[in-house]
Design a protein around this motif. Structure first.
Motif, PDB file in Angstrom:
ATOM      1  N   CYS A 309      -0.436   0.136  12.116  1.00 45.57           N
ATOM      2  CA  CYS A 309      -0.042  -0.461  13.294  1.00 45.57           C
ATOM      3  C   CYS A 309      -1.346  -0.528  14.097  1.00 45.57           C
ATOM      4  O   CYS A 309      -2.164   0.294  14.520  1.00 45.57           O
ATOM      5  N   PRO A 310      -1.415  -1.791  14.738  1.00 45.11           N
ATOM      6  CA  PRO A 310      -2.685  -2.121  15.602  1.00 45.11           C
ATOM      7  C   PRO A 310      -2.419  -1.343  16.803  1.00 45.11           C
ATOM      8  O   PRO A 310      -3.663  -1.084  17.541  1.00 45.11           O
ATOM      9  N   LEU A 311      -1.440  -0.667  17.362  1.00 42.48           N
ATOM     10  CA  LEU A 311      -1.226  -0.084  18.627  1.00 42.48           C
ATOM     11  C   LEU A 311      -1.559   1.360  18.258  1.00 42.48           C
ATOM     12  O   LEU A 311      -1.742   2.458  19.120  1.00 42.48           O
ATOM     13  N   ALA A 312      -1.635   1.858  16.775  1.00 42.70           N
ATOM     14  CA  ALA A 312      -2.243   3.187  16.620  1.00 42.70           C
ATOM     15  C   ALA A 312      -3.763   3.406  16.491  1.00 42.70           C
ATOM     16  O   ALA A 312      -4.266   4.163  16.500  1.00 42.70           O
ATOM     17  N   ALA A 313      -4.332   2.183  15.893  1.00 46.98           N
ATOM     18  CA  ALA A 313      -5.464   2.099  15.564  1.00 46.98           C
ATOM     19  C   ALA A 313      -6.489   2.286  16.907  1.00 46.98           C
ATOM     20  O   ALA A 313      -6.327   1.512  17.774  1.00 46.98           O
ATOM     21  N   GLY A 314      -7.377   3.050  16.898  1.00 45.96           N
ATOM     22  CA  GLY A 314      -8.198   3.517  17.991  1.00 45.96           C
ATOM     23  C   GLY A 314      -7.453   4.090  19.261  1.00 45.96           C
ATOM     24  O   GLY A 314      -7.891   3.804  20.339  1.00 45.96           O
ATOM     25  N   PHE A 315      -6.156   4.678  18.915  1.00 41.51           N
ATOM     26  CA  PHE A 315      -5.369   5.039  20.132  1.00 41.51           C
ATOM     27  C   PHE A 315      -6.092   6.034  20.908  1.00 41.51           C
ATOM     28  O   PHE A 315      -6.095   5.645  22.148  1.00 41.51           O
ATOM     29  N   TYR A 316      -6.683   6.911  20.534  1.00 40.26           N
ATOM     30  CA  TYR A 316      -7.458   8.044  21.345  1.00 40.26           C
ATOM     31  C   TYR A 316      -8.628   7.303  21.992  1.00 40.26           C
ATOM     32  O   TYR A 316      -8.934   8.002  23.085  1.00 40.26           O
ATOM     33  N   ASP A 317      -9.018   6.472  21.563  1.00 38.10           N
ATOM     34  CA  ASP A 317     -10.323   5.859  22.024  1.00 38.10           C
ATOM     35  C   ASP A 317      -9.766   4.901  23.390  1.00 38.10           C
ATOM     36  O   ASP A 317     -10.614   4.967  24.184  1.00 38.10           O
ATOM     37  N   ARG A 318      -8.699   4.597  23.455  1.00 41.94           N
ATOM     38  CA  ARG A 318      -8.339   3.651  24.455  1.00 41.94           C
ATOM     39  C   ARG A 318      -7.431   4.493  25.365  1.00 41.94           C
ATOM     40  O   ARG A 318      -7.102   3.890  26.290  1.00 41.94           O
ATOM     41  N   LEU A 319      -6.991   5.781  24.796  1.00 41.05           N
ATOM     42  CA  LEU A 319      -6.026   6.500  25.747  1.00 41.05           C
ATOM     43  C   LEU A 319      -6.535   6.849  27.297  1.00 41.05           C
ATOM     44  O   LEU A 319      -5.835   6.409  28.219  1.00 41.05           O
ATOM     45  N   PRO A 320      -7.754   7.019  27.386  1.00 42.30           N
ATOM     46  CA  PRO A 320      -8.309   7.535  28.779  1.00 42.30           C
ATOM     47  C   PRO A 320      -8.136   6.412  29.845  1.00 42.30           C
ATOM     48  O   PRO A 320      -7.518   6.569  30.783  1.00 42.30           O
ATOM     49  N   ALA A 321      -8.478   5.058  29.277  1.00 38.72           N
ATOM     50  CA  ALA A 321      -8.261   4.015  30.312  1.00 38.72           C
ATOM     51  C   ALA A 321      -6.869   3.582  30.436  1.00 38.72           C
ATOM     52  O   ALA A 321      -6.448   3.306  31.682  1.00 38.72           O
ATOM     53  N   ALA A 322      -6.019   3.683  29.367  1.00 40.88           N
ATOM     54  CA  ALA A 322      -4.610   3.609  29.448  1.00 40.88           C
ATOM     55  C   ALA A 322      -3.995   4.555  30.506  1.00 40.88           C
ATOM     56  O   ALA A 322      -3.045   4.224  31.322  1.00 40.88           O
ATOM     57  N   ARG A 323      -4.320   5.782  30.074  1.00 41.97           N
ATOM     58  CA  ARG A 323      -3.795   6.919  31.142  1.00 41.97           C
ATOM     59  C   ARG A 323      -4.323   6.553  32.497  1.00 41.97           C
ATOM     60  O   ARG A 323      -3.249   6.824  33.386  1.00 41.97           O
ATOM     61  N   GLN A 324      -5.307   6.266  32.771  1.00 41.57           N
ATOM     62  CA  GLN A 324      -5.953   6.103  34.239  1.00 41.57           C
ATOM     63  C   GLN A 324      -4.874   4.880  34.936  1.00 41.57           C
ATOM     64  O   GLN A 324      -4.602   5.137  36.126  1.00 41.57           O
TER      65      GLN A 324
END
Length: 778
Positions: A309-324
């Motif tokens: 799943c492309p939305l699972a790949a690198g999820f934790y790398d992009r999570l901080p920006a998405a969370r903010q």
């Protein structure tokens, strides 16, 4: 010792080591491939096993704490060996350790390093050996991963994590101050309260102020949603309430809550805007709509891991920006959350799970707090939140909670699995199948239940030999999947999850539940473990909450819900007087009709005569409710034969959402006809048909559950526990459905309508006293 770690300044924010590292140290892909993991009980046993192998000087469960620039960090390190100068972080696992997700390994090392920094600061150590100790539950073999680190390196790592978290913590502190200041000045979103609305709001505020549970019965149409949200939000700053959870039974309840929150947060003209467009108005309040995983998933055809799943790949790398970005936006209804998630290319569902930690108000289904593995309950426990609960349409919570703590297993599914099982699982599944067959024989023979008539029996207790076979089969499947992850067929996983759920409930089996067997023929039996009294499971949930408000138009009698839901002993009952007048609703009882099963055929003509007669007296739109689809169809067929000119339409089994919408679309002002529906179904509550869209209702049933072995056992258990077996098992649940259905007719002070109750039992005193006081029954 680092000045940062030993700082004596008053902390502005407190965080556990696990929560700190979970926030700052995860990296890489989201990976939810099925990997059998040890249970909590196995994990604790594993820790005891490892520490028991260490020498006499070994220290376990070491309480450590430290501070950095106003951030207080604390936790318990698993173990320290002074002789080796080695700090250990112990983790249990199953199968090949190399398959552990990278984000998990990164989290484990971060925890070890933070604990290392705290230990060095506390004991003045110049360096330390850090060890991740992985214990394979099946083989009891340890794998040791170590690294050497100086106190300076560990302190630098600790400070880096704290710096990453402090920016967020300071933001959270500022948000809380702004939120509380705004809520202190919150004003009611309408010019005046509706009749009864202020009374309800005052009761809700008192519950939040005193930290108690309120059971509030308030009539339909007064605006219960805003009358519960407004006072709870007002109480949050004064009472130090951290979070508010608005829990609903159905999707329309979520929508109504979100609309009310938007009005509360908006000013002026923006109150009429879509909350998704207005951002929930100007109130600095973070609102999150919790959505089921199957409705939030963007790629249901893909597995939930970075390789698929492309939305699972690198999820934790992009999570901080998405969370903010998400918390900056503040209003996170389903579509708004999806927009943020897709902008940052992360999974919407798991972004929502993360944001439940940081939202002021969560709106979602009741299972998010009351289910055995509920997200909001887990977060409230882990973070020691002062949580305020609002439970809408709470009369449904008894049945919903029973379902949460019940499970069924199908014999055929396990027989099929046995026939196709891989070689290592043939024997344990074979034992399970044989034990099932033996249990069926002991309960009356495998041939019963044929000729199209299932047979049902309540067992005297748990089938212990079968449960033992389940435990052994579950262990075998778990070990097999740990060693053969590529063979994780859906059927194998599903049966494993079912058995594990059954075993968990069996561990707490008692008088609150029963075990039953339904036989549909040779080789086809359903084993059920069914909860009867949800109080034993729900009482700790209510105790965990700072305050709880359960509200509905049908919560009478109070003792029924108090007993079955396990409400605290100091709970408060409030009944808000109806704003409707008796002359708005003509209530008639047709006492010459019996809807009992034996009298169904004889009742058809009298019921049809009543339907046609009332329609002729006042043409318009009506709903007619029956106890079953078979009864509904029989009456509709008789009406079609005797009065073909009368327009009609019917609810059918398994209607899609579009079909339900089409059914309701027939109820338009100026229309005529009768809609046929089943009492307790989709059209018996939660629908709003004001004015001429509905001028009357017919109810041809008391809504009583069937008199069968299950309900008779339920009656006996309730009698033994509460002394109200017949009322709790039959009469009260049935009449709650009747009153809910009747409530569709009068929705505002301007409405006028007719309600016809068709059954002689409506004349009985014990039934009449449960009907709403404002009804004047003719």
């Amino acid at each position: 010792m680092s000045d940062a770690v030993k700082s004596a300044e008053t902390p502005l924010y407190r965080v556990a080591v696990r929560a700190l590292c979970d926030f700052t140290a995860r990296e890489g892909d989201l990976d939810h491939r099925f990997t059998p993991s040890p249970s909590a009980r196995e994990g604790m046993a594993g820790h005891v096993l490892v520490t028991g192998r260490r020498g006499d000087g070994y220290e376990s469960e070491i309480a450590l704490s430290g501070r950095y620039r106003g951030l207080a960090v604390s936790g318990r390190a698993d173990g320290f060996d002074p002789a080796l100068n080695r700090l250990e972080e112990i983790k249990t696992h199953r199968g090949d350790l190399s398959r552990m997700a990278a984000n998990q390994r990164a989290l484990h090392w971060a925890q070890a390093r933070v604990y290392g920094a705290l230990l060095c600061a506390e004991r003045g150590l110049e360096s330390l050996t850090l060890a991740l100790v992985y214990l394979d539950i099946a083989s009891e073999r340890e794998t040791l991963l170590t690294e050497e680190a100086s106190a300076g390196e560990l302190t630098a790592f600790f400070e880096a994590q704290c710096e990453r978290f402090l920016g967020w913590a300071e933001q959270e502190r500022a948000h809380r101050q702004a939120r509380d200041a705004a809520l202190a000045g919150l004003v009611f979103p309408h010019a005046e309260f509706r009749p009864g609305q202020r009374e309800l709001a005052e009761g809700v505020y008192k519950a939040a102020a005193t930290g108690r549970c309120l059971l509030a019965q308030a009539p339909t149409g007064i605006g219960k949603t805003v009358a519960t949200l407004f006072p709870t939000l007002k109480a949050m700053p004064r009472q130090g309430i951290d979070r508010l959870a608005f829990l609903t039974m159905k999707t329309p309840g979520r929508r109504l809550a979100l609309e009310s929150l938007a009005r509360l947060g908006a000013e002026g003209e923006s109150r009429d805007q879509n909350p998704e467009e207005s951002g929930g108005g100007r109130l600095p309040l973070r609102v999150l709509e919790l959505v089921a995983r199957n409705k939030a998933c963007e790629h249901p055809d893909k597995a939930c891991h970075g390789d698929a799943c492309p939305l699972a790949a690198g999820f934790y790398d992009r999570l901080p920006a998405a969370r903010q970005a998400a918390v900056t936006r503040g209003w996170l209804g389903r579509e708004a959350l999806r927009e943020v998630a897709l902008e940052y290319r992360v999974c919407p569902y798991y972004l929502g799970q993360e944001l439940a930690r940081w939202s002021d108000v969560c709106v979602g289904d009741v299972n998010h707090y009351f289910d055995a593995s509920a997200l909001l309950h887990g977060l409230a426990q882990a973070n020691a939140w002062r949580l305020a609960l609002l439970v809408d349409e709470a009369h449904n919570l008894v049945e919903r909670a029973r379902g949460m703590y019940s499970i069924e297993l199908d014999q055929r599914a396990f027989s099929q699995l046995h026939r196709s099982a891989p070689a290592p699982l043939v024997k344990p599944l074979g034992r399970l199948v044989r034990q099932w067959q033996e249990m069926v024989r002991e309960q009356g023979g495998a041939d019963e239940g044929q000729a199209g008539r299932p047979t049902y029996r309540v067992l005297e207790g748990l089938p212990e030999r079968l449960v033992g076979a389940m435990q052994r089969a579950a262990a075998a499947i778990t070990d097999y999947l740990a060693e053969h992850p590529g063979d994780a067929e859906p059927a194998l996983q599903e049966r494993l999850f079912e058995v594990q759920a059954f075993i968990r409930l069996a561990d707490s089996f008692g008088e609150h539940s029963l075990c039953d067997l339904t036989r549909h023929g040779r080789g086809h039996a359903i084993l059920g473990l069914r909860n009867l009294i949800p109080a034993d499971f729900l009482a700790p949930r209510f105790a965990q909450a700072h305050s709880s408000v359960l509200f509905s138009a049908t919560l009478s009698p109070a003792h029924y819900h108090h007993d079955l839901l396990g409400l605290p002993g100091d709970s408060v009952w409030q009944s808000v007087a109806s704003p409707f007048r008796a002359d708005q609703l003509e209530v008639r009882i047709q006492g010459g009709i019996s809807t009992r099963l034996r009298d169904r055929e004889a009742s058809l003509d009298p019921i049809v005569a009543e339907l046609a007669g009332q329609y002729q007296r006042r043409p318009g739109l009506y709903l007619a409710f029956f106890s079953s689809f078979a009864y509904l169809q029989a009456v509709e067929a008789r009406l079609a034969r005797l009065h073909p000119e009368l327009s009609r339409w019917s609810q059918t089994r398994g209607m899609s959402e579009a079909e339900r919408d089409a059914f309701l679309a027939r109820f338009q002002a100026g229309g005529q006809g009768i809609g046929f529906a089943v009492l307790g179904g989709a059209f018996g509550e939660g629908i709003d048909l004001p004015g001429e869209r509905l001028v009357g209702a017919f109810i041809a049933t008391l809504g009583l559950p069937p008199f069968d072995p299950f309900n008779e056992t339920l009656k006996a258990r309730l009698q033994a526990r509460f002394g109200n077996g017949d009322a709790y098992a039959y009469r009260i649940p049935g009449l709650i459905k009747v009153i809910q259905a009747a409530g569709r007719v009068i929705r505002s002070p301007k409405d006028r309508g007719t309600l016809v109750l068709m059954d002689d039992r409506f004349q009985h005193r014990d039934v009449r006293r449960l009907l709403p006081e404002w009804w004047q029954v003719g």
